[in-house]
Design an enzyme around this catalytic site. Structure first.
Site, mmCIF file in Angstrom:
data_model
loop_
_atom_site.group_PDB
_atom_site.id
_atom_site.type_symbol
_atom_site.label_atom_id
_atom_site.label_comp_id
_atom_site.label_asym_id
_atom_site.label_seq_id
_atom_site.Cartn_x
_atom_site.Cartn_y
_atom_site.Cartn_z
ATOM 1 N N GLY A 74 0.619 -1.195 -0.242
ATOM 2 C CA GLY A 74 -0.015 -0.116 -0.161
ATOM 3 C C GLY A 74 0.677 1.162 -0.186
ATOM 4 O O GLY A 74 2.074 1.396 0.532
ATOM 5 N N SER B 57 -2.147 -3.193 -5.047
ATOM 6 C CA SER B 57 -2.727 -3.231 -3.821
ATOM 7 C C SER B 57 -4.103 -2.489 -3.762
ATOM 8 O O SER B 57 -4.285 -1.527 -4.256
ATOM 9 C CB SER B 57 -1.978 -2.525 -2.459
ATOM 10 O OG SER B 57 -2.507 -2.300 -1.424
ATOM 11 N N TYR C 109 -8.822 -5.783 0.153
ATOM 12 C CA TYR C 109 -8.753 -5.879 1.485
ATOM 13 C C TYR C 109 -10.361 -5.850 1.651
ATOM 14 O O TYR C 109 -10.991 -4.853 1.156
ATOM 15 C CB TYR C 109 -8.081 -4.643 2.458
ATOM 16 C CG TYR C 109 -6.751 -4.559 2.574
ATOM 17 C CD1 TYR C 109 -6.420 -5.451 3.380
ATOM 18 C CD2 TYR C 109 -5.808 -3.481 1.911
ATOM 19 C CE1 TYR C 109 -4.919 -5.505 3.651
ATOM 20 C CE2 TYR C 109 -4.435 -3.740 2.265
ATOM 21 C CZ TYR C 109 -4.053 -4.575 3.255
ATOM 22 O OH TYR C 109 -2.710 -4.800 3.484
ATOM 23 N N THR D 252 -6.752 -10.717 0.926
ATOM 24 C CA THR D 252 -5.816 -10.691 2.012
ATOM 25 C C THR D 252 -6.859 -10.934 3.266
ATOM 26 O O THR D 252 -7.651 -10.266 3.526
ATOM 27 C CB THR D 252 -5.263 -9.179 2.073
ATOM 28 O OG1 THR D 252 -4.209 -8.972 1.323
ATOM 29 C CG2 THR D 252 -4.470 -9.315 3.674
ATOM 30 N N LYS E 66 -4.553 -14.852 0.391
ATOM 31 C CA LYS E 66 -3.318 -14.529 0.752
ATOM 32 C C LYS E 66 -3.190 -14.072 2.336
ATOM 33 O O LYS E 66 -4.137 -13.664 3.101
ATOM 34 C CB LYS E 66 -2.965 -13.069 0.340
ATOM 35 C CG LYS E 66 -1.423 -12.636 0.594
ATOM 36 C CD LYS E 66 -1.361 -11.162 -0.105
ATOM 37 C CE LYS E 66 0.286 -10.777 -0.089
ATOM 38 N NZ LYS E 66 0.342 -10.356 1.438
ATOM 39 N N HIS F 255 2.556 -11.516 6.151
ATOM 40 C CA HIS F 255 2.382 -10.114 5.972
ATOM 41 C C HIS F 255 3.645 -9.473 6.111
ATOM 42 O O HIS F 255 3.584 -8.413 6.718
ATOM 43 C CB HIS F 255 1.268 -9.614 6.715
ATOM 44 C CG HIS F 255 0.500 -8.410 6.090
ATOM 45 N ND1 HIS F 255 -0.933 -8.786 5.509
ATOM 46 C CD2 HIS F 255 0.856 -7.136 5.727
ATOM 47 C CE1 HIS F 255 -1.264 -7.523 4.687
ATOM 48 N NE2 HIS F 255 -0.163 -6.592 5.282
ATOM 49 N N GLY G 224 7.950 -7.837 -1.470
ATOM 50 C CA GLY G 224 7.485 -6.736 -1.252
ATOM 51 C C GLY G 224 8.564 -5.569 -1.045
ATOM 52 O O GLY G 224 8.960 -4.655 -2.006
#
Length: 406
Positions: A90, A117, A140, A175, A270, A294, A348
């Site tokens: 994000g 994201s 999300y 997620t 995820k 995460h 990431g």
């Protein structure tokens, strides 16, 4: 097939991911660095993600020929030249103003794809316009503040799913490990805040990094564009994020079933670390799983992603694609995860390091470095393709080498 050729690099140009990390640290103010490089609380899980790779050695075979290594694979039916996708991160526009748009373009040029994201600094539509391939997107399952029932069937999630599909995003990554935000203490002490707010003290810190500050002020990529464009005002969304009212603690398997029914395309879950959860997700209809904690940013003390991987692969078998996320810093890390059963990995922080240092070119170079390291290591191992990687290619460090033909 893209052939990654390893090469020596002179001068101060980064030659590995740690080099990019060091340069990124110098390029960014403390508030931004704290936002994306630290984990939750004592950073225990963050450290375990890295330590887990050091517990495995690679099997070396000799005199097998030196044909070019094939790093190709498929994820969600898409052919990739490199088994490394960009994970959803994000507000990447905080790291470099070009953010996710540049990262997705870089992924394409390296022969792979990105997972965009929900909280990206560039909207689905902006990324789709800038890219040629259909990338993936992460959802999300935010709470709809207008709903009094708490039902998953709300306008915010439905709108996000519809917009992503209309923009051409083929696969959805849900997620599941954020019913509430983890306790990111470094971010709370030095970060930009939730939502990002520029105070005089933070402005002074940013001024010490003029290149970053110019991009920050000039382009203002500090909002969650998908949420704003969904219909909420910046002020309203900021308030919800600050109060964590957009997170859904009551998220359940019924909600995943609703998303499965509504989403016409591959669906991945995820944030899975437990074999029972993995099996349940497949039963609900998930096409794939991402074994992930995460990046150590949620439950501090959770197992390393690599430690959770083998049992999940064994449990789901061929019932779903298993991807891996957590702690990748070397091409040999990718090899170990693939040998233990992952089809591909996500990165990431490494790509954000490249983004911070050199925008799109930095992200592309990070991916190239991982590909070069993989090609080199697999050649030295006597492995010609990803299809040849299996658990026999790794063994515990310190364990005696055994004759696997006996």
């Amino acid at each position: 097939m893209t052939v990654f050729k390893y090469q020596l690099t002179a001068g101060r140009e980064p030659i590995n991911i740690d080099d990019y990390r060091r340069q990124a640290r110098r390029s960014l103010p403390d508030m931004v660095w704290s936002f994306f490089d630290y984990g939750a609380e004592d950073n225990v899980t963050l450290a375990h993600n890295r330590e887990a790779f050091a517990r495995y050695a690679l099997r070396q075979r000799v005199l097998v020929g030196n044909e070019p290594v094939d790093l190709g694979t498929t994820v969600a039916g898409d052919r990739l030249d490199l088994p490394v996708l960009l994970a959803p991160t994000g507000l990447s526009g905080l790291v470099h103003w070009s953010g996710e748009r540049a990262a997705c373009v870089a992924a394409e040029k390296a022969g792979t794809l990105a997972v965009l994201s929900t909280a990206s600094s560039y909207s689905y539509e902006e990324v789709a316009e800038a890219t040629e391939r259909d990338h993936f997107f992460q959802l999300y399952p935010y709470h709809d503040s207008s709903s009094s029932t708490g039902s998953m069937q709300n306008n915010v999630v439905a709108s996000l799913m519809d917009r992503a599909q209309e923009a051409g995003f083929r696969a959805m990554f849900v997620t599941a490990d954020v019913p509430m935000s983890g306790n990111k203490e470094a971010e709370r002490r030095r970060g930009l805040g939730k939502p990002p707010v520029m105070t005089p003290r933070r402005a002074m810190s940013g001024a010490l990094h003029p290149r970053w500050a110019y991009g920050f002020v000039r382009h203002q990529r500090i909002s969650m564009r998908n949420l704003v464009d969904t219909g909420g005002s910046r002020a309203a969304m900021s308030s919800l994020v600050k109060q964590e009212r957009m997170m859904r603690r009551e998220l359940s398997w019924d909600d995943l079933a609703w998303m499965r029914k509504r989403w016409d395309g591959p669906l991945y879950v995820k944030g899975v670390l437990d074999p029972q959860d993995a099996a349940r997700a497949v039963d609900v209809g998930a096409d794939g799983l991402v074994v992930s904690n995460h990046g150590g940013r949620q439950l501090d003390g959770a197992p390393a992603s690599l430690d959770a991987l083998p049992a999940i692969v064994e449990r789901v078998g061929t019932g779903a694609e298993v991807l891996f996320d957590g702690g990748i810093r070397r091409g040999t890390d990718v090899i170990k995860a693939l040998a233990l059963g992952a089809r591909a990995v996500l990165i990431g922080r490494p790509y954000l390091y490249g983004l911070a240092v050199d925008g799109e070119n930095g992200v592309r170079r990070v991916l190239e470095i991982l590909g070069e390291e993989m090609s080199r290591a697999m050649t030295l191992m006597g492995v010609k393709s990803l299809a040849d990687l299996d658990p026999s290619c790794v063994f515990p460090v310190g364990a005696p080498v055994v004759d696997q033909d006996r």
